[in-house]
Structures are given as C-alpha cells and as structure tokens.
Design an enzyme around this catalytic site. Structure first.
Site, PDB file in Angstrom:
ATOM      1  N   ASP A  86       0.628  -1.303  -0.059  1.00 38.14           N
ATOM      2  CA  ASP A  86      -0.095  -0.098  -0.037  1.00 38.14           C
ATOM      3  C   ASP A  86       0.911   1.309   0.017  1.00 38.14           C
ATOM      4  O   ASP A  86       2.080   1.034   0.394  1.00 38.14           O
ATOM      5  CB  ASP A  86      -0.867  -0.096   1.290  1.00 38.14           C
ATOM      6  CG  ASP A  86      -1.777   1.097   1.386  1.00 38.14           C
ATOM      7  OD1 ASP A  86      -2.222   1.550   0.087  1.00 38.14           O
ATOM      8  OD2 ASP A  86      -1.931   1.745   2.443  1.00 38.14           O
ATOM      9  N   ASP A  88      -0.301   5.138   0.806  1.00 40.85           N
ATOM     10  CA  ASP A  88      -0.508   6.118   1.706  1.00 40.85           C
ATOM     11  C   ASP A  88      -0.550   5.473   3.401  1.00 40.85           C
ATOM     12  O   ASP A  88      -1.386   4.622   3.336  1.00 40.85           O
ATOM     13  CB  ASP A  88      -1.620   6.851   1.463  1.00 40.85           C
ATOM     14  CG  ASP A  88      -1.664   7.838   0.298  1.00 40.85           C
ATOM     15  OD1 ASP A  88      -0.965   8.923   0.634  1.00 40.85           O
ATOM     16  OD2 ASP A  88      -1.735   7.379  -0.852  1.00 40.85           O
TER      17      ASP A  88
END
Length: 360
Positions: A86, A88
């Site tokens: 991922d 953010d």
C-alpha cells in the site's frame, strides 16, 4: 491549480473498532474504516473511491483489459517474491500529517501545526507535478487502474514532436480519445523512468529533496527506512546498488493513478518500483488489482505478500490466501517504520507458504 482541500476532512477523533482475526496461522488486526468527507481531488490524492467490497463483488471476473497484459508477462524459473505495498500511511505519510493524527499518536511529543504544514507542502508539490508535467488537469476524470491499461489503443507513434495541447483530448471517452490518453500515459511512463531530475529544474528538485528530508526527520526516518526495506526486497544495497534478486515490488493504492505516480517520484520510490508496477484500485478495488498481479507474475516458484494499513487490503490478501502485514504509525505498533525489516516479512511468508504446502 485546483485545491484538494475544498471540503473538511473526516473527523479523525471518532473511535474505531479493531477486530483481531486468525487466518492461515497468523493473527491480523483489522482497523476501522475511515470517513469519506473528502473532495473529489482529496479522494484522488488520498484514496477512498472504492469501499471494501462484499464477497460477490470481490469475485467478479477479471476485465479483458488486464488479461491481455497478463498473458504477455513471462515468469522466470528463479524463485520470485512479489511484494504488494500500500502507499499512503504505509510507504509514505501524508493524510495523517495533514489531519494531525500522526502527531496526535505521540501524546504531545510531535508538533501538530508542523505536521499539518508539512502535509500541505506535500499536497501542493504533488498537484503541481501532476498538473504541470502529467496532464492531470486534462485527464483527472479518466483514471485507469495501471499505466499500460490502454496499450491496445497505442499505435506506437513517435511522440517526440507530438503536440498534446493541439490534439483536442476530451469527452466522449471513445476509441479516438482513448488513443490520446494512451499517448499521455506513455509519455508519463517515459518521464517517470527518467526521474525527477529530468522533469524539474534544479531549484524545484532541491525544494522537493528538502521537503523529503524535513519529513523524514519529523517522522523519525519513516520515509528512508521504508525505502531501504524496498531496496532490500530487490536485493539492493549500498555496495550493490543494482537489484541482484528476481523479486518484485508492486504498489496498489486506493488513490488515483497519476497522483500516485507523482508521489512515487517525489517520495523517492521510483528507483524501487517501476511505473508499470503501480496500480490504482480507485474504481476496481484492491482485490481486483491483487488478482491482476497474481495473473501477471504467478508461477510454481512465486510467493506473494501484501503490506498495508487498511482493512481492504487485509481482506483482499485473505481472499488470495496471501500473508498480510499490517502497518500502523502509532509508536507502540508491532509493525511500522522504522522497525519492519526483511527477516520479519520473510517469516510471515514462510509461515503462510509452508502451511499451504503442508495442507496441499
């Protein structure tokens, strides 16, 4: 340049419920879902366009635009680890800096105003790079899940003297305009491969590098330690700056594709994640992206591992029967940066894949 903060962010003070589940022999902690009070550009920048799907939605067939791409990717015979990160609040920090939740986790030890100031600077740099160099004002409403998604419309034309301002890219989103968008995607990929120093002037490169250093210092080395782990995943080191393993880093982010590529450049991730390995789950969801990645790289000697901070990627990894490592920015969290290391990641993968081999 349009603002990405035209609406107030969701209230981060609301409590969330954490649920512990045991899957494949590992305990996963799934955090509560975030609020959705974001402007369109906020959602494109930070994600939030696709909620956690139910099982029927998660099992939808893979669209044809991806299957053609997957079929062209050869899988090597060497053992391959594919790491699906991922972006953010995992590899980078942005929203938690803007809304003060990162500073709040340190019980007054971090300056909340400084956090917000750092976040706003990043927001401006990201949108400036997107708008001025990545055609974002034109293509903002035409998000694709990955940069090569429109390859079938790209006739390979030499773009050296192509006039993007005069080609009248607009709606309707028909084949003619998909070709123009494919040209823009190819141009963005070429710029990404050259690096920030070839896109911006020396002054702006220094501004961006100073911002990176300031953020890294404020977050106690979060950015640099995350980058170091991605280097280690590829077998890179100070003494061996080129990758010496067949492992692969992919990013699957809920943000829009073009801002996500801009983030990779600005946060120094472009040397550890190639542009074609960045996926936006904005419309399709993370499970669909995970399926594409598995189709693209799968083979008898390939292992996958997902690393992120959210419920959606945890659920998707569970469906795929992949190990999942949850990242949190709380100082006492089990896995964060600095802290998470490659031996820990390998342990998670060994437990899952050794268990799978025994079961089947």
């Amino acid at each position: 340049m349009a603002s990405v903060a035209s609406q107030p962010a969701a209230d981060v003070s609301e409590p969330t419920t954490d649920v512990s589940v045991v899957t494949c022999g590992l305990e996963w902690t799934i955090g509560g879902m975030e609020g959705s009070g974001q402007s369109t550009r906020d959602r494109h920048l930070f994600g939030g366009g696709f909620g956690t799907p139910d099982q029927s939605e998660m099992d939808e067939a893979v669209p044809a635009l991806a299957t053609g791409q997957a079929s062209t990717d050869a899988v090597t015979k060497q053992p391959v680890n594919v790491y699906i990160w991922d972006m953010d609040e995992t590899l980078i920090l942005l929203k938690s800096l803007l809304d003060g939740s990162y500073a709040g986790a340190f019980d007054g030890l971090k300056d909340r105003e400084k956090s917000t100031e750092i976040g706003k600077r990043w927001e401006n740099l990201i949108l400036e790079l997107c708008d001025e160099h990545f055609f974002y004002e034109e293509i903002e409403n035409y998000n694709e899940p990955y940069l090569n998604a429109l390859n079938e419309y790209d006739d390979g034309r030499d773009l050296t003297s192509y006039d993007f301002e005069a080609d009248c890219f607009s709606s309707p989103y028909d084949d003619a305009n998909k070709k123009k968008l494919a040209y823009r995607h190819r141009a963005i990929g070429e710029k990404y491969a050259k690096g920030l120093e070839k896109i911006l002037d020396q002054h702006m490169v220094k501004v961006c590098n100073d911002q990176y250093s300031l953020t890294d210092k404020y977050t106690d080395g979060w950015l640099s330690s995350a980058h170091k782990l991605l280097e280690e995943a590829l077998g890179k080191s100070a003494s061996a700056p080129t990758a010496n393993s067949s492992s692969i880093n992919c990013i699957v982010t809920s943000g829009s594709l073009i801002p996500s590529l801009a983030k990779c450049l600005l946060y120094h991730l472009d040397d550890v994640v190639s542009s074609e390995n960045v996926y936006s789950s904005w419309e399709v969801g993370k499970l669909q992206c995970f399926k594409w990645i598995e189709e693209r790289f799968d083979g008898p000697n390939v292992r996958f591992c997902a690393i992120g901070d959210g419920h959606e990627e945890c659920t998707a990894a569970h469906v795929m029967k992949w190990p999942f490592i949850k990242i949190e920015f709380r100082p006492e969290a089990h896995h964060r940066f600095p802290g998470l290391d490659m031996p820990t990641v390998q342990t998670y993968m060994d437990v899952i894949y050794e268990s799978s081999s025994k079961d089947g």
